[in-house]
Design a protein around this motif. Structure first.
Motif: not given
Length: 550
Positions: A386-401
């Motif tokens: 589930q944590s990996y699913e969340l990382l996929n969910e927010v990876q656009h933010l991580i890459k942006k910042y």
């Protein structure tokens, strides 16, 4: 020149340039290095399978759907030299094609691990025709004069044979992998020898010769920024700029380690360069890291890219992009700080499957990749998947910042109870909750008074750093991202935030009903079974916090 011919020439040149840029590559922007795949930044939310998991098509085929179901987007997979070139000059592409096909079918990207001359300081993956020819492919020699099974990094014949096979592999990948499934390569694995130096005559003769000019040039240019281990060893001999290994570093364990490291690094650079000449994919190497500060080279594999000798590797192996740590020790944060340098982005190819480490690596150190080893063993770990699913969910933010200075991460280790971080006008105090459960998160400042918090088991306070003002939480929203758009699932106030005095990062709660069967066998008593029960499982969540000052 004819206009039509000239136009055709420039069109061809443009296509060649575009194709070179289109293949996976590393790009540095905003003081951060990112992996670019299909012309977009790519986070490897990954795992490494066990060493033999891709040794047959039958074994690997059911594995890839399992990996996809675990919410990976990338996988580290082994290809052994002994299977790729079972007879000299005869290459078998069966397994590499199967790896690419199975990954592609499951929408997974691949880092291919070339287990060839060495793996974990040993040479068990070399072909039989190499193993049997001890005269042509000579081995490391001990101080007592015994030749062990480990291939010597001083053997030119082994280096050339390894490089030829690797070049053939890279050429084939370029030809068949038209959809960029393979995005990264690792030539060799956790290299090094379990002794202070190779005692064969070739090595001992070279040890008496001058330190290579390329290394001395690097040391002189980077003298103010060298790793302490290298700098202190050099300083004891007054930063001498020419001479033998002993004259510059003394007849010391450090001198032997630098010499051995130079040989392994130049050998692997030769292999990597041979491959890149066929298909210029990014290359990384990994390290069996130093386990204890007092360990001498040879207690750990001597010659590998441990943090102590990263500078030697940088000088010796320009065709290797990244040096990476395999981290099974508890001091994760200390280790990643050693490897994350301006000239070395953080990429973690092996780790324990403690998912808080992934959030910390991506959020605090702009990591390219996090990848636990033996990833298939975590298939039943609900919190992990589930944590990996969340990382996929927010990876656009991580890459942006990444690289903006507006993203930080926290991870509880040992007996830590809190962490203060600073973003914009705010001092943010993170209190770790539930000491026996994972506590970690990423905090991103998305506007002057707006923050996205991702994680679990934390309480967070926002204090103003602006003189004569006090920071307050105005509103808290729990939510999720759907197609990169924020969706609020709950507005939190009252008991959930103690009337906005703090952000309480509960995480997402899942309630499952399952039979917990426990066979209680006691002498003279019948078997007893527990009834069905309800079990709550907490995984990371996402929160939007609106703050203000007055």
């Amino acid at each position: 020149m004819n206009k039509a011919i000239l136009a055709s020439f420039f069109m061809t040149l443009s296509l060649l340039t575009t194709n070179a840029q289109d293949i996976p590559h590393l790009k540095k922007t905003n003081n951060v290095t990112q992996l670019i795949v299909n012309n977009q930044p790519y986070l490897m939310i990954a795992g490494e399978v066990h060493n033999s998991s891709a040794s047959t098509i039958e074994y690997m085929k059911p594995l890839f759907p399992k990996l996809k179901a675990m919410n990976l987007n990338s996988v580290f997979v082994t290809l052994a030299w002994e299977q790729f070139e079972p007879n000299e000059g005869v290459f078998d592409y069966t397994l590499v094609d199967a790896i690419i096909d199975n990954a592609k079918e499951n929408n997974l990207k691949v880092c291919l691990l070339w287990f060839a001359s060495w793996k974990n300081g040993e040479s068990s993956y070399t072909p039989m025709w190499v193993k049997k020819d001890i005269k042509r492919f000579f081995r490391v020699k001990t101080k007592e004069g015994m030749e062990i099974e480990t291939m010597s990094p001083f053997c030119e014949a082994t280096k050339i044979a390894d490089a030829k096979a690797f070049a053939a592999l890279m050429k084939h990948i370029k030809e068949v992998d038209t959809e960029q499934t393979v995005i990264l390569m690792q030539p060799q694995n956790e290299v090094g020898m379990f002794q202070d130096i190779d005692y064969n005559n070739v090595a001992l003769d070279l040890f008496e010769k001058n330190v290579p000019t390329e290394l001395m040039t690097y040391l002189k240019i980077n003298r103010k920024h060298l790793n302490t281990y290298v700098s202190e060893a050099w300083s004891k001999y007054n930063f001498k700029t020419s001479g033998t290994w002993k004259e510059i570093f003394g007849d010391t364990p450090e001198a032997k380690a630098f010499f051995t490291t130079w040989q392994y690094a130049t050998y692997i650079n030769f292999v990597a360069k041979s491959g890149r000449e066929q298909y210029n994919l990014p290359m990384m190497v990994n390290a069996w890291i130093v386990q204890k500060p007092e360990d001498l080279p040879g207690v750990y594999p001597n010659g590998g890219p441990v943090s102590r000798v990263m500078d030697i590797w940088k000088a010796a192996a320009p065709d290797v992009d990244i040096q990476s740590p395999d981290i099974y020790l508890e001091n994760f944060k200390e280790i990643v700080a050693m490897y994350h340098r301006e000239d070395n982005p953080l990429l973690i190819p092996e780790s324990k499957a403690e998912v808080g480490r992934a959030f910390y690596a991506f959020g605090e150190h702009n990591a390219i990749c996090f990848s636990p080893f033996g990833i298939e063993d975590a298939a039943d770990n609900f919190v992990f998947t589930q944590s990996y699913e969340l990382l996929n969910e927010v990876q656009h933010l991580i890459k942006k910042y990444q690289g903006t200075g507006k993203m930080r991460a926290v991870l509880q280790e040992a007996d830590e109870t809190y962490k203060d971080i600073y973003l914009g006008d705010y001092k943010i105090k993170v209190m770790y909750e539930k000491p026996n459960e994972p506590s970690f998160g990423i905090i991103i400042q998305t506007d002057t008074d707006e923050f996205i918090v991702i994680g679990m088991n934390m309480s967070i306070y926002f204090d103003s750093e602006v003189k004569n003002t006090i920071g307050y939480i105005g509103q808290v929203f729990e939510g999720k991202y759907e197609n990169e758009k924020w969706v609020t699932t709950r507005m939190m106030n009252g008991d959930e935030t103690y009337h906005n005095s703090r952000l309480r990062v509960f995480g997402r709660t899942f309630e499952t009903s399952e039979d917990l069967v426990k066979n209680q066998k006691k002498e003279g008593e019948p078997d007893a079974y527990s009834p069905a029960t309800k079990q709550k499982i907490v995984t990371p969540g996402i929160y939007k916090v609106i703050t203000y000052k007055r």
